[in-house]
Design an enzyme around this catalytic site. Structure first.
Site, PDB file in Angstrom:
ATOM      1  N   GLU B 377       0.826  -1.216   0.000  1.00  0.00           N
ATOM      2  CA  GLU B 377       0.000   0.000   0.000  1.00  0.00           C
ATOM      3  C   GLU B 377       0.854   1.257   0.000  1.00  0.00           C
ATOM      4  O   GLU B 377       0.525   2.244  -0.661  1.00  0.00           O
ATOM      5  CB  GLU B 377      -0.966   0.017   1.192  1.00  0.00           C
ATOM      6  CG  GLU B 377      -2.187  -0.879   1.020  1.00  0.00           C
ATOM      7  CD  GLU B 377      -1.953  -2.299   1.499  1.00  0.00           C
ATOM      8  OE1 GLU B 377      -0.832  -2.587   1.990  1.00  0.00           O
ATOM      9  OE2 GLU B 377      -2.877  -3.128   1.401  1.00  0.00           O
ATOM     10  N   HIS B 444     -11.727  -3.978   8.648  1.00  0.00           N
ATOM     11  CA  HIS B 444     -12.212  -3.850   7.277  1.00  0.00           C
ATOM     12  C   HIS B 444     -13.513  -3.044   7.193  1.00  0.00           C
ATOM     13  O   HIS B 444     -14.259  -3.192   6.239  1.00  0.00           O
ATOM     14  CB  HIS B 444     -12.470  -5.234   6.658  1.00  0.00           C
ATOM     15  CG  HIS B 444     -11.234  -5.907   6.130  1.00  0.00           C
ATOM     16  ND1 HIS B 444     -10.225  -6.322   6.938  1.00  0.00           N
ATOM     17  CD2 HIS B 444     -10.851  -6.224   4.867  1.00  0.00           C
ATOM     18  CE1 HIS B 444      -9.267  -6.887   6.199  1.00  0.00           C
ATOM     19  NE2 HIS B 444      -9.633  -6.839   4.938  1.00  0.00           N
TER      20      HIS B 444
END
Lengths: 153, 668
Positions: B377, B444
């Site tokens: 990321e 999440h």
């Protein structure tokens, strides 16, 4: 992920070993005599000059930070200065072959790299290229004091 | 002329170090961030290893856009301890460049990771203390069978360094990069002038000074008969003169003033965003695999209902033009307009994105414009930063907002800052997509839009309808600023329920910063961010039906920038406002909005604005989410308790001030 690449269990599960190639360490062994084939007198000297410019520039900042003065010129710089005194050969060598189309990105300790790369490009460019960039950058705001300074000298 | 140019280089750099407006970056970069791109000197980075992934983006830009030249990341030995540096090296050595990219795009990235190995990172000695590599060059062997052509070079000898860089440059030109160089060197100076060098001995410093590369090299020139000592002395004397001159110029307040924020208080404000409008960053024809109208997704969308209501009922999900279609249309349009536009993330190609936004793009685009990246990321965003500031448009995607932490520096210190640190010289056309999850628990399912909104220099949008999604994304993709796009996973399949004309087939933009009144009303305003819009609409219906209150519902759509006009107008009419979103309530940007409304519309308010956010907990399992995310009942309870008692309403949740203070005291 790509379907065109098949992962074959027969291949993946085979026994074997990974072989690494030897990694060269400081293998350069040419003398100045050897290098006379690769560099002209001016080029040899320019390498020296570029290192000296970087060293002196950073010595000046060091003096300003520590003594608030360089060769009788007083100034207080409260901001940061991470110097690379000692590293000039690395910077000049890194930049030597690079032109403006080659990009360098650096760190907090990159004054030397900025100057080395700039000096390398200045050396490769002709007068009109240089003038165009200098006049165009911030509409000449960076260039004007330098031009005036030269006239004053 | 060379002499003038050298003075220019020294002065531009020094004036920048001294924060002068004539400096290369108008003094907004400073010592650690000075750069001058006309000479190919790209941003230097005060975050250790910061260039480790950004420079890879520069190399990616050159490759994708067929630009000549190579890229060098000059980073320190200690940056080998930084994740983004490893991520950058992994990203740069992905097999796909050599194996899957097609035609002239095939081959390795033109980048040298040049580790300026001065053997210290702050007070830590790398070899022998803080690293285990023995010789830094060893690390290069880990990344690919060609071992990144790694080697250690004696960076104390300029000729050895020139030799090595010349050889490595050739390797890159043969498309066999990336390259790792372990450039051995030493700094006599401390980390900074205040550093007493207590972590090393005087003898060690002297030993390196005794082989000082400048003295050694100069002597070798004299010995080889290339020049005399007096030639060298003259160079030194000339240099001292130059340095004295630029110091006099750069330290003079008359000649080199600092940015005058008294005269122009908006000088920095004006460079926070570039606010440009650019169809394409390159004149060349975009590389695509087929005409857009032949694309299967485009054909499929053509059959969909572009307004989601028919006879007052919702069109079926299968038939409705969905929010994901709006995102797709904006993105595919840009791919056919702007040849520099590329997109990547962890599941972008073949898969089509975890939430099917990119379905159809794999067919449309060659590998170099849409690809899967390593699960890095930091490098996904970092390379995007490098790509953008070199001149290309890029759409990095992190599947989940929760992964933002992994790209913390790249978002918070890099993407957000380089436009302003370059005084507006650089552009940062990044549209960064993240999705806000639900159903998948604590790591999440978080709405972190408030975290991003806190950082100056990033535009933030959160579209909640197909019409808004397409229009806002078009605006983002036409702009020159970094835009973070938040997308709710709850809404990817929703149809257009508000814009009765349906989602236009052609191109249109919605101004970033302009909220939208989704439901008109006169008694109370509900301002929402994200999917809470739909909860608020439900609450508004109940308020109307059960309590006879007419609620106006405003969808913020954007968070940064944000134009309050419509909200203030609404509050002037209703005198009451509730703000709701899925973000955890503490530190939510809704609190900022509530405060701003209080300050600017106090005279019109009957009660203080009330914020309804998620609890300050972990996001629990899907089955327990109703206890965590704001529900219709919460909005009603909050109104009843804090703004206006609803006749006959029995609150189920405690919105009292006492409870608010109790929770705060416990930090929950």
């Amino acid at each position: 992920m790509p379907k065109i690449e098949f992962i074959d269990p027969k291949v993946e599960r085979q026994s074997g070993e990974i072989k690494l190639d030897p990694i060269p360490v400081n293998q350069y062994s040419k003398s100045i005599e050897d290098e006379k084939l690769n560099f002209t007198k001016d080029e040899f000297i320019r390498i020296y000059r570029d290192m000296v410019i970087i060293r002196e520039f950073e010595n000046m900042i060091n003096d300003i930070k520590i003594k608030s003065e360089y060769n009788g010129i007083a100034y207080n710089h409260p901001g940061p200065a991470h110097l690379s005194i000692g590293q000039e050969a690395s910077a000049v060598g890194m930049a030597y072959h690079l032109d403006a189309e080659d990009y360098i990105f650096g760190s907090h300790r990159s004054h030397g790299e900025i100057l080395a790369k700039g000096l390398s490009v200045i050396n490769k460019w002709n007068d009109s290229q240089l003038m165009e960039v200098m006049k165009g950058y911030w509409d000449g705001a960076t260039l004007r004091p330098v031009e005036k300074g030269i006239r004053a000298r | 002329m060379n002499d003038l140019a050298i003075d220019f280089l020294l002065y531009g750099t020094l004036a920048e170090i001294f924060a002068r407006e004539n400096g290369f970056n108008k003094g907004l970069g400073g010592s650690m961030h000075a750069f001058f791109t006309p000479f190919g000197v790209y941003p230097n980075n005060a975050i250790v290893g910061g260039s480790g992934d950004i420079a890879v983006g520069g190399a990616l830009y050159k490759k994708v856009n067929k630009k000549p030249g190579i890229v060098v990341a000059n980073i320190g030995d200690a940056s080998m301890g930084c994740g983004p540096v490893w991520e950058g090296m992994v990203f740069s050595s992905m097999d796909q460049f050599r194996l899957l990219w097609e035609g002239e795009f095939q081959g390795g990235l033109p980048i040298i990771f040049n580790f300026m190995n001065n053997q210290y990172g702050m007070g830590g000695q790398t070899r022998g203390e803080t690293m285990g590599y023995d010789v830094l060059a060893r690390v290069g062997a880990a990344f690919a069978p060609y071992q990144m052509h790694t080697e250690r070079v004696d960076g104390y000898n300029p000729l050895a360094m020139i030799d090595a860089c010349g050889r490595k440059k050739k390797i890159l030109e043969e498309k066999k990069g990336p390259v790792l160089l372990d450039t051995l060197t030493y700094r006599f100076s401390g980390h900074s002038p205040s550093d007493a060098s207590s972590y090393r001995t005087k003898e060690e410093i002297e030993a390196w000074q005794n082989v000082d590369s400048i003295i050694d090299y100069g002597q070798s020139l004299v010995k080889a008969g290339i020049c005399s000592q007096s030639d060298l002395d003259e160079i030194k004397a000339n240099t001292v003169g130059k340095v004295e001159k630029v110091l006099k110029l750069a330290s003079s307040d008359d000649i080199s003033p600092k940015m005058n924020l008294y005269a122009n208080p908006r000088a920095i404000e004006e460079v926070m965003f570039t606010n440009g409008s650019v169809d394409s960053f390159d004149d060349r024809e975009p590389e695509v695999n087929m005409p857009m109208e032949e694309n299967p997704r485009v054909q499929q969308i053509a059959k969909k209902e572009r307004f989601g209501l028919k006879d007052g009922k919702e069109v079926s999900k299968m038939k409705a033009y969905q929010l994901r279609d709006g995102l797709f249309e904006a993105i595919v349009d840009r791919f056919y307009k702007d040849a520099t536009c590329i997109a990547y993330g962890e599941e972008n190609r073949d898969w089509g994105g975890a939430f099917a936004v990119y379905r159809g793009l794999t067919e449309a685009l060659p590998y170099h414009r849409l690809f899967n990246s390593s699960i890095s990321e930091g490098a996904i965003v970092g390379t995007a930063v490098g790509y953008a500031l070199c001149g290309g448009r890029v759409i990095p995607e992190l599947m989940y907002c929760d992964f933002l932490g992994r790209a913390g520096d790249e978002v918070f210190n890099q993407m957000s800052k380089w436009q302003a640190m370059s005084a507006g010289y650089l552009k940062m056309p990044i549209v960064m997509r993240v999705s806000v999850g639900s159903k998948y628990g604590a790591q999440h399912s978080q709405d972190w839009s408030s975290l991003v909104a806190h950082i100056p220099g990033i535009k933030v949008i959160f579209p909640t309808t197909p019409y808004d999604a397409k229009g806002l994304l078009n605006a983002a993709l036409q702009g020159t600023d970094p835009v973070m796009v938040f997308e709710s996973q709850r809404l990817y399949d929703i149809g257009e329920l508000f814009h009765t004309a349906g989602v236009p087939e052609g191109y249109y933009e919605i101004e970033i910063g302009d909220p939208d009144v989704k439901r008109a009303g006169k008694d109370i305003t509900i301002l929402t961010i994200g999917s809470t819009l739909y909860t608020a609409i439900e609450a508004a219906k109940t308020l109307e039906e059960k309590y006879g209150l007419s609620a106006e519902v405003i969808d913020a759509r954007s968070i940064v920038p944000f134009n309050y006009e419509k909200v203030i107008e609404s509050v002037k009419k209703t005198g009451r406002i509730v703000l709701a979103s899925d973000a955890c309530e503490r530190g939510s940007v809704l609190k900022e909005m509530a405060q701003t409304i209080s300050e600017t519309a106090f005279d019109y308010l009957d009660a203080p604005p009330v914020v309804v956010g998620s609890r300050n907990w972990i996001t629990p399992a899907y089955e327990l989410e109703e206890f965590f995310f704001p529900q219709k009942q919460w909005i009603l309870d909050a109104i009843h308790t804090k703004i206006l008692p609803l006749e006959g309403h029995e609150p189920k949740h405690d919105f009292s001030s006492k409870e608010q203070l109790r929770r705060s005291k416990l930090g929950v």
